[in-house]
Design an enzyme around this catalytic site. Sequence first.
Site, PDB file in Angstrom:
ATOM      1  N   ARG A   1       3.208  -1.225   3.884  1.00  0.00           N
ATOM      2  CA  ARG A   1       1.776  -0.981   3.677  1.00  0.00           C
ATOM      3  C   ARG A   1       1.356  -1.072   2.212  1.00  0.00           C
ATOM      4  NH1 ARG A   1       2.063   3.135   7.374  1.00  0.00           N
ATOM      5  NH2 ARG A   1       4.234   2.517   7.326  1.00  0.00           N
ATOM      6  N   THR A   2       2.168  -0.580   1.305  1.00  0.00           N
ATOM      7  CA  THR A   2       1.738  -0.591  -0.095  1.00  0.00           C
ATOM      8  C   THR A   2       1.642  -2.028  -0.625  1.00  0.00           C
ATOM      9  OG1 THR A   2       2.766   1.559  -0.417  1.00  0.00           O
ATOM     10  CG2 THR A   2       2.203   0.344  -2.397  1.00  0.00           C
TER      11      THR A   2
ATOM     12  N   LYS B   1      20.879 -11.481  -8.739  1.00  0.00           N
ATOM     13  CA  LYS B   1      21.885 -12.185  -9.542  1.00  0.00           C
ATOM     14  C   LYS B   1      22.281 -11.345 -10.751  1.00  0.00           C
ATOM     15  CE  LYS B   1      19.877 -16.686  -8.448  1.00  0.00           C
ATOM     16  NZ  LYS B   1      18.975 -17.684  -9.014  1.00  0.00           N
TER      17      LYS B   1
ATOM     18  N   ARG C   1       7.208  -1.628  -7.601  1.00  0.00           N
ATOM     19  CA  ARG C   1       7.841  -0.635  -6.719  1.00  0.00           C
ATOM     20  C   ARG C   1       9.334  -0.707  -7.016  1.00  0.00           C
ATOM     21  NH1 ARG C   1       7.567   1.465  -1.167  1.00  0.00           N
ATOM     22  NH2 ARG C   1       5.560   2.171  -1.966  1.00  0.00           N
TER      23      ARG C   1
ATOM     24  N   HIS D   1       3.764   8.203  -7.231  1.00  0.00           N
ATOM     25  CA  HIS D   1       3.147   7.139  -6.442  1.00  0.00           C
ATOM     26  C   HIS D   1       1.636   7.349  -6.584  1.00  0.00           C
ATOM     27  CE1 HIS D   1       2.504   4.140  -3.531  1.00  0.00           C
ATOM     28  NE2 HIS D   1       3.234   4.572  -2.521  1.00  0.00           N
TER      29      HIS D   1
HETATM   30  N1  ASP Z   1       5.416   5.098   1.641  1.00  0.00           N
HETATM   31  C1  ASP Z   1       5.615   6.269   0.813  1.00  0.00           C
HETATM   32  C2  ASP Z   1       6.435   5.930  -0.399  1.00  0.00           C
HETATM   33  O1  ASP Z   1       6.726   4.792  -0.645  1.00  0.00           O
HETATM   34  C3  ASP Z   1       6.186   7.393   1.560  1.00  0.00           C
HETATM   35  C4  ASP Z   1       7.553   7.176   2.136  1.00  0.00           C
HETATM   36  O2  ASP Z   1       8.139   6.107   2.005  1.00  0.00           O
HETATM   37  O3  ASP Z   1       8.045   8.116   2.752  1.00  0.00           O
HETATM   38  O4  ASP Z   1       6.784   6.822  -1.133  1.00  0.00           O
END
Ligand code: ASP
Length: 311
Positions: free
Chosen positions: A57-58, A85, A107, A135
């Site tokens: 989703r992110t 690599k 991320r 986050h």
């Molecule tokens: N999607 C959120 C995160 O990336 C929560 C989770 O993964 O539990 O932190």
Amino acid sequence: MTAAVPRQKDLLQIRGMTADDIVAILDAAGRWTGASGAADTLTGRTVVNLFLEPSTRTRVSFEIAAGRLGAMVVNIAATSSSIVKGESLVDTARTLDAMRPDAIVVRHPSAGAPAIVARHTKASVVNAGDGAHEHPTQALLDALTIRGRFGRLDGLRVAIVGDIVHSRVARSNAQLLTTMGSDVVFCGPRSLMPEAMVSIVEGGPGRLTPASSIEEAVDGADVVMMLRVQHERQQAAFVPSLGEYKSRFRLDAARLERAKPEAIVMHPGPVNRGVEMTPEVADGPQSVILEQVANGVAVRMAVLEMLIGGN
Ligand code: ASP
């Protein structure tokens, strides 16, 4: 003549943001709530999604947000990048920087990784989740959702339940909500609660307190935020058995009844169905989980515009 306000380069964490900073982003995001149309404020800009930890989703949310504003989006995933690599994060940052992107959304499994990237690029860096640290866009989209329901972010009681110690979502939310003047009550298995929870946030007018049971945490809550059990960050010894976890911490209809009648139920996703909450709660009338997802796009549009929009 007023002096020009220096533009903020990066969004790395909620810690350090003032209530005014938070409200400005939420107000900007409010303009995009429910929007599905396109705008051209980021036409000609390039946004790189550097996702070195799984995400659905992110990543999609940032991609849609950038696309709706007319930016070009390039996605880099762990398995398909030179990271496999053995390229270091600093080299990756410098390499990307040489291609002159306007923003890099990072991320990463390690806390602090987006800050390292930010030091080695002129692009704006957005932290899309770094280890158990922060986050920020998740906390902002949660705040937009809460404000949408209650019309305010102060004076609320917010229960955050589950795997606190590994949760960047808990940290960013606790920081944001106490800064805005709401009280946050934490609850989870002892082994998944940080020793000194108070030290994880800077503190604001809101209080941050631990609760010893989910019943105590949920009692009188306006918001019940359930966290995913993050198996990928746990050593086996950390966790009680799944059966014990469910019996002590799963949100079901009876436990939810202790909250205020108008209380909302949140979860950042992905939900371990049946573990953190029962399906009747996850899909029930008090659940705002899909509203959170929708608001995620609006918040990320506002954040990208704030960082790289305009001239
Ligand atoms: N999607 C959120 C995160 O990336 C929560 C989770 O993964 O539990 O932190």
